[in-house]
Write a protein that holds these residues in place. Structure first.
Motif, PDB file in Angstrom:
ATOM      1  N   ALA A   1       0.841  -1.204   0.000  1.00 43.22           N
ATOM      2  CA  ALA A   1       0.000   0.000   0.000  1.00 43.22           C
ATOM      3  C   ALA A   1       0.875   1.253   0.000  1.00 43.22           C
ATOM      4  CB  ALA A   1      -0.919   0.006   1.222  1.00 43.22           C
ATOM      5  N   HIS A   2       0.448   2.263  -0.737  1.00 39.07           N
ATOM      6  CA  HIS A   2       1.182   3.525  -0.843  1.00 39.07           C
ATOM      7  C   HIS A   2       0.565   4.573   0.077  1.00 39.07           C
ATOM      8  CE1 HIS A   2       3.728   2.424  -4.309  1.00 39.07           C
ATOM      9  NE2 HIS A   2       2.696   1.664  -4.672  1.00 39.07           N
ATOM     10  N   LEU A   3       1.422   5.468   0.563  1.00 35.56           N
ATOM     11  CA  LEU A   3       0.993   6.530   1.466  1.00 35.56           C
ATOM     12  C   LEU A   3       1.117   7.884   0.792  1.00 35.56           C
ATOM     13  CD1 LEU A   3       2.766   5.293   4.726  1.00 35.56           C
ATOM     14  CD2 LEU A   3       0.444   4.783   3.948  1.00 35.56           C
ATOM     15  N   CYS A   4       0.300   8.815   1.256  1.00 34.19           N
ATOM     16  CA  CYS A   4       0.290  10.175   0.719  1.00 34.19           C
ATOM     17  C   CYS A   4       1.615  10.875   1.010  1.00 34.19           C
ATOM     18  CB  CYS A   4      -0.878  10.949   1.330  1.00 34.19           C
ATOM     19  SG  CYS A   4      -0.939  12.693   0.873  1.00 34.19           S
ATOM     20  N   ARG A   5       2.171  11.565   0.012  1.00 28.72           N
ATOM     21  CA  ARG A   5       3.440  12.271   0.174  1.00 28.72           C
ATOM     22  C   ARG A   5       3.325  13.438   1.152  1.00 28.72           C
ATOM     23  NH1 ARG A   5       7.575  12.634  -3.551  1.00 28.72           N
ATOM     24  NH2 ARG A   5       7.340  14.911  -3.702  1.00 28.72           N
TER      25      ARG A   5
ATOM     26  N   LYS B   1      -7.110  15.333  -3.743  1.00 31.92           N
ATOM     27  CA  LYS B   1      -6.723  16.354  -4.713  1.00 31.92           C
ATOM     28  C   LYS B   1      -6.083  17.540  -4.006  1.00 31.92           C
ATOM     29  CE  LYS B   1      -6.735  18.043  -8.943  1.00 31.92           C
ATOM     30  NZ  LYS B   1      -5.953  17.401 -10.038  1.00 31.92           N
ATOM     31  N   ASP B   2      -6.544  17.844  -2.801  1.00 32.77           N
ATOM     32  CA  ASP B   2      -5.979  18.956  -2.034  1.00 32.77           C
ATOM     33  C   ASP B   2      -4.483  18.765  -1.840  1.00 32.77           C
ATOM     34  OD1 ASP B   2      -8.492  20.019  -1.793  1.00 32.77           O
ATOM     35  OD2 ASP B   2      -8.858  19.226   0.213  1.00 32.77           O
ATOM     36  N   HIS B   3      -4.078  17.581  -1.408  1.00 31.83           N
ATOM     37  CA  HIS B   3      -2.666  17.342  -1.125  1.00 31.83           C
ATOM     38  C   HIS B   3      -1.841  17.182  -2.397  1.00 31.83           C
ATOM     39  CE1 HIS B   3      -3.117  16.048   3.364  1.00 31.83           C
ATOM     40  NE2 HIS B   3      -3.472  17.294   3.122  1.00 31.83           N
ATOM     41  N   GLN B   4      -2.457  16.692  -3.461  1.00 28.83           N
ATOM     42  CA  GLN B   4      -1.735  16.634  -4.727  1.00 28.83           C
ATOM     43  C   GLN B   4      -1.413  18.038  -5.224  1.00 28.83           C
ATOM     44  OE1 GLN B   4      -3.840  14.754  -7.947  1.00 28.83           O
ATOM     45  NE2 GLN B   4      -2.066  14.755  -9.302  1.00 28.83           N
ATOM     46  N   THR B   5      -2.361  18.939  -5.071  1.00 26.39           N
ATOM     47  CA  THR B   5      -2.147  20.325  -5.502  1.00 26.39           C
ATOM     48  C   THR B   5      -1.040  20.989  -4.691  1.00 26.39           C
ATOM     49  OG1 THR B   5      -4.484  20.507  -6.145  1.00 26.39           O
ATOM     50  CG2 THR B   5      -3.268  22.563  -5.812  1.00 26.39           C
TER      51      THR B   5
ATOM     52  N   LYS C   1       2.721  22.265  -6.291  1.00 23.74           N
ATOM     53  CA  LYS C   1       3.206  23.642  -6.206  1.00 23.74           C
ATOM     54  C   LYS C   1       4.535  23.735  -5.470  1.00 23.74           C
ATOM     55  CE  LYS C   1      -1.391  25.818  -6.276  1.00 23.74           C
ATOM     56  NZ  LYS C   1      -2.357  26.632  -5.494  1.00 23.74           N
ATOM     57  N   LEU C   2       4.774  22.828  -4.509  1.00 20.77           N
ATOM     58  CA  LEU C   2       5.962  22.930  -3.673  1.00 20.77           C
ATOM     59  C   LEU C   2       7.128  22.053  -4.131  1.00 20.77           C
ATOM     60  CD1 LEU C   2       4.389  23.131  -0.094  1.00 20.77           C
ATOM     61  CD2 LEU C   2       5.374  24.974  -1.461  1.00 20.77           C
ATOM     62  N   GLY C   3       7.052  21.493  -5.323  1.00 29.22           N
ATOM     63  CA  GLY C   3       8.226  20.774  -5.799  1.00 29.22           C
ATOM     64  C   GLY C   3       7.986  19.604  -6.718  1.00 29.22           C
ATOM     65  N   HIS C   4       6.823  18.959  -6.633  1.00 27.72           N
ATOM     66  CA  HIS C   4       6.633  17.783  -7.478  1.00 27.72           C
ATOM     67  C   HIS C   4       6.576  18.153  -8.957  1.00 27.72           C
ATOM     68  CE1 HIS C   4       5.698  13.735  -8.576  1.00 27.72           C
ATOM     69  NE2 HIS C   4       4.543  14.086  -9.138  1.00 27.72           N
ATOM     70  N   LYS C   5       6.254  19.362  -9.244  1.00 22.18           N
ATOM     71  CA  LYS C   5       6.236  19.809 -10.639  1.00 22.18           C
ATOM     72  C   LYS C   5       7.595  19.614 -11.287  1.00 22.18           C
ATOM     73  CE  LYS C   5       5.090  23.871 -13.445  1.00 22.18           C
ATOM     74  NZ  LYS C   5       4.599  25.284 -13.416  1.00 22.18           N
ATOM     75  N   LEU C   6       8.672  19.787 -10.483  1.00 20.14           N
ATOM     76  CA  LEU C   6      10.031  19.624 -10.999  1.00 20.14           C
ATOM     77  C   LEU C   6      10.530  18.179 -10.846  1.00 20.14           C
ATOM     78  CD1 LEU C   6      11.657  22.897  -9.586  1.00 20.14           C
ATOM     79  CD2 LEU C   6      10.752  22.481 -11.893  1.00 20.14           C
TER      80      LEU C   6
ATOM     81  N   ASP D   1       8.868  20.424   2.490  1.00 17.37           N
ATOM     82  CA  ASP D   1       8.105  20.712   3.695  1.00 17.37           C
ATOM     83  C   ASP D   1       6.797  21.356   3.277  1.00 17.37           C
ATOM     84  OD1 ASP D   1       7.062  21.426   6.096  1.00 17.37           O
ATOM     85  OD2 ASP D   1       8.686  22.774   6.693  1.00 17.37           O
ATOM     86  N   HIS D   2       5.728  20.631   3.443  1.00 20.36           N
ATOM     87  CA  HIS D   2       4.420  21.121   3.000  1.00 20.36           C
ATOM     88  C   HIS D   2       3.740  22.007   4.036  1.00 20.36           C
ATOM     89  CE1 HIS D   2       5.048  17.270   0.736  1.00 20.36           C
ATOM     90  NE2 HIS D   2       4.640  18.020  -0.264  1.00 20.36           N
ATOM     91  N   LYS D   3       4.373  22.218   5.189  1.00 24.15           N
ATOM     92  CA  LYS D   3       3.776  23.018   6.264  1.00 24.15           C
ATOM     93  C   LYS D   3       2.444  22.431   6.720  1.00 24.15           C
ATOM     94  CE  LYS D   3       7.135  25.981   5.850  1.00 24.15           C
ATOM     95  NZ  LYS D   3       8.233  26.010   6.850  1.00 24.15           N
TER      96      LYS D   3
END
Length: 472
Positions: A244-248, A269-273, A277-282, A296-298
């Motif tokens: 099973a996979h966990l949320c990043r 979707k909230d956490h994916q967004t 924005k904080l790094g997964h785009k790269l 660090d997603h704060k």
């Protein structure tokens, strides 16, 4: 059973939190600790030098007398003991030691006595707070116990705003005499939105219980190692052994995946967004860095280990003070029931009038009793006593009645197990523009039969009581 001891294998003292003056915990001196009688069948834990672990002092609360001064109990770790496994910490040398009787103060958490155990937040090495060590901890990502039946995104949404809840804390609390609960954990989640904590609101909190037998598909039958993992060992994994996979972002079950790389998992979707924005785009195109390049997603709370000490037994003076307060409350309630307190004043003798004049209202008296009870250990973040003494209420308002506590889905009543104190808020660093999540106390009730219907995570009941508006 809640754990009240732990082998100390040369663990370094915990550093003080930044901005708080470190003060050694009042209690036994080094000489007193070294003279404490350990059970004859057990050697003194390695590295036990009698030094006290410093714990950050809360500036706004005065320290009181030590809680272990009068207790002739084994001291398993300086400055407090771990909530970790009683089975493992006590019996890490052999199965013979595993069968040794537990110290008296280890039994109350299982409903075998009335002693209250107090929890304190202390910094710890990250490896101590992972699932394989059966930790009790605050913040960070959950250190899941069982890997099947994890609560899903729908179960972990705030009941008020609908956003995902954050992991608040977990307790490792196995039960004696229950082979199916050789391992047992309680997991508390809360919404991070301050607006959801308005007085009386019960929606922003969730609590789950999970338990496993000693022989299971996830953990070794033998105790876990007491040494750090080798260098280069992954500090964290977002995939469980079962696959099973966990949320990043939050570390909870992540059934959703990034549609581009199909390797990043999320609970919503909230956490994916947020992660995009904080790094997964790269990092999305650099799949090899997905587990190491987590920003660090704060969103997570600061991570601490929970250590435990037994609450100091009341002195005769303390008992008399509580008894006097209770008598004052009863007399005040009698006057209210009679219809008019002012009319009742005429028939009261001088002694009763003086007693009632000590506090202006019933609320003041209850809040004062709360402060008196925690004065000796003002840094406590948790009070545990399953099936024993009930919670210490901070207010006379919003105290649940039996009808307010729903039965478990198995049909059994729920019983008090532990409460979270307002002092924990000082460790969470959750203030934002003058607003913050808030509570007076959080009280957790669990199934009295400790059922295990689904062999997964059973939702239990949590009650939020607010701090009275006129408290001082």
């Amino acid at each position: 059973m809640m754990v009240s001891m732990g082998w100390n294998m040369g663990r370094a003292p915990a550093p003080a939190l930044e901005g708080a003056e470190a003060a050694p915990r009042p209690g036994l001196t080094g000489e007193q600790r070294n003279n404490t009688s350990f059970p004859p069948s057990l050697p003194r834990p390695a590295g036990h030098d009698g030094a006290s672990l410093p714990r950050p002092a809360l500036p706004e609360l005065d320290r009181g007398p030590g809680s272990l001064q009068q207790l002739a109990l084994p001291v398993w770790e300086p400055g407090g003991t771990r909530f970790g496994s009683a089975h493992f910490r006590y019996g890490s040398r052999s199965d013979d030691l595993w069968q040794c009787p537990l110290p008296v103060h280890a039994c109350c958490a299982a409903g075998m006595g009335s002693r209250v155990e107090l929890g304190f937040a202390e910094e710890a090495a990250p490896w101590r707070l992972r699932s394989a060590q059966f930790p009790s901890k605050v913040g960070g990502r959950p250190a899941w116990l069982g890997e099947s039946g994890l609560p899903g995104p729908a179960e972990l949404r705030c009941g008020r705003c609908g956003r995902p809840c954050a992991f608040l804390l977990q307790l490792y609390a196995p039960l004696p005499g229950r082979p199916d609960a050789f391992h047992r954990g309680l997991f508390v989640f809360c919404c991070r939105g301050p607006a959801c904590y308005r007085p009386g609101a019960q929606g922003p909190l969730r609590v789950f219980r999970n338990q496993l037998p000693r022989k299971n598909d996830t953990y070794s039958y033998d105790p876990p190692p007491e040494t750090p993992p080798p260098e280069g060992h992954p500090p964290m994994s977002l995939q469980l052994q079962c696959g099973a996979h966990l949320c990043r972002v939050c570390g909870c079950l992540g059934p959703k995946t990034c549609s581009k790389c199909h390797r990043a998992h999320y609970c919503s979707k909230d956490h994916q967004t947020v992660d995009w924005k904080l790094g997964h785009k790269l990092s999305c195109v650099q799949s090899a860095q997905l587990d190491t390049a987590i920003p660090d997603h704060k969103f997570l709370f600061p991570e601490y280990e929970i250590v435990i000490e037994s609450e100091e037994m009341e002195t005769p003076g303390d008992s008399q003070t509580d008894a006097d307060t209770q008598k004052d409350l009863e007399k005040h309630e009698e006057l209210e029931a009679a219809g008019s307190a002012s009319e009742g004043f005429e028939s009261l003798d001088e002694e009763v009038l003086e007693a009632m004049a000590k506090y202006e209202t019933r609320e003041d008296k209850i809040f004062q009793k709360f402060k008196n009870r925690i004065a000796a250990e003002p840094e406590q973040i948790l009070r545990y006593c399953r099936g024993g003494e009930g919670p210490v209420w901070i207010s006379g308002e919003n105290i649940p009645q039996m009808k307010d506590i729903p039965n478990c889905s198995c049909g059994a009543q729920r019983m008090f197990e532990f409460q979270v104190m307002p002092q924990l808020l000082n460790h969470l660093k959750a203030d934002s523009l003058g607003e913050s999540i808030d509570w007076g106390t959080l009280v957790v009730y669990t199934c009295a039969e400790n059922c295990n219907q689904a062999n997964g995570y059973m939702e239990e009941f949590i009650w939020k009581q607010d701090i009275p508006a006129n408290s001082t």
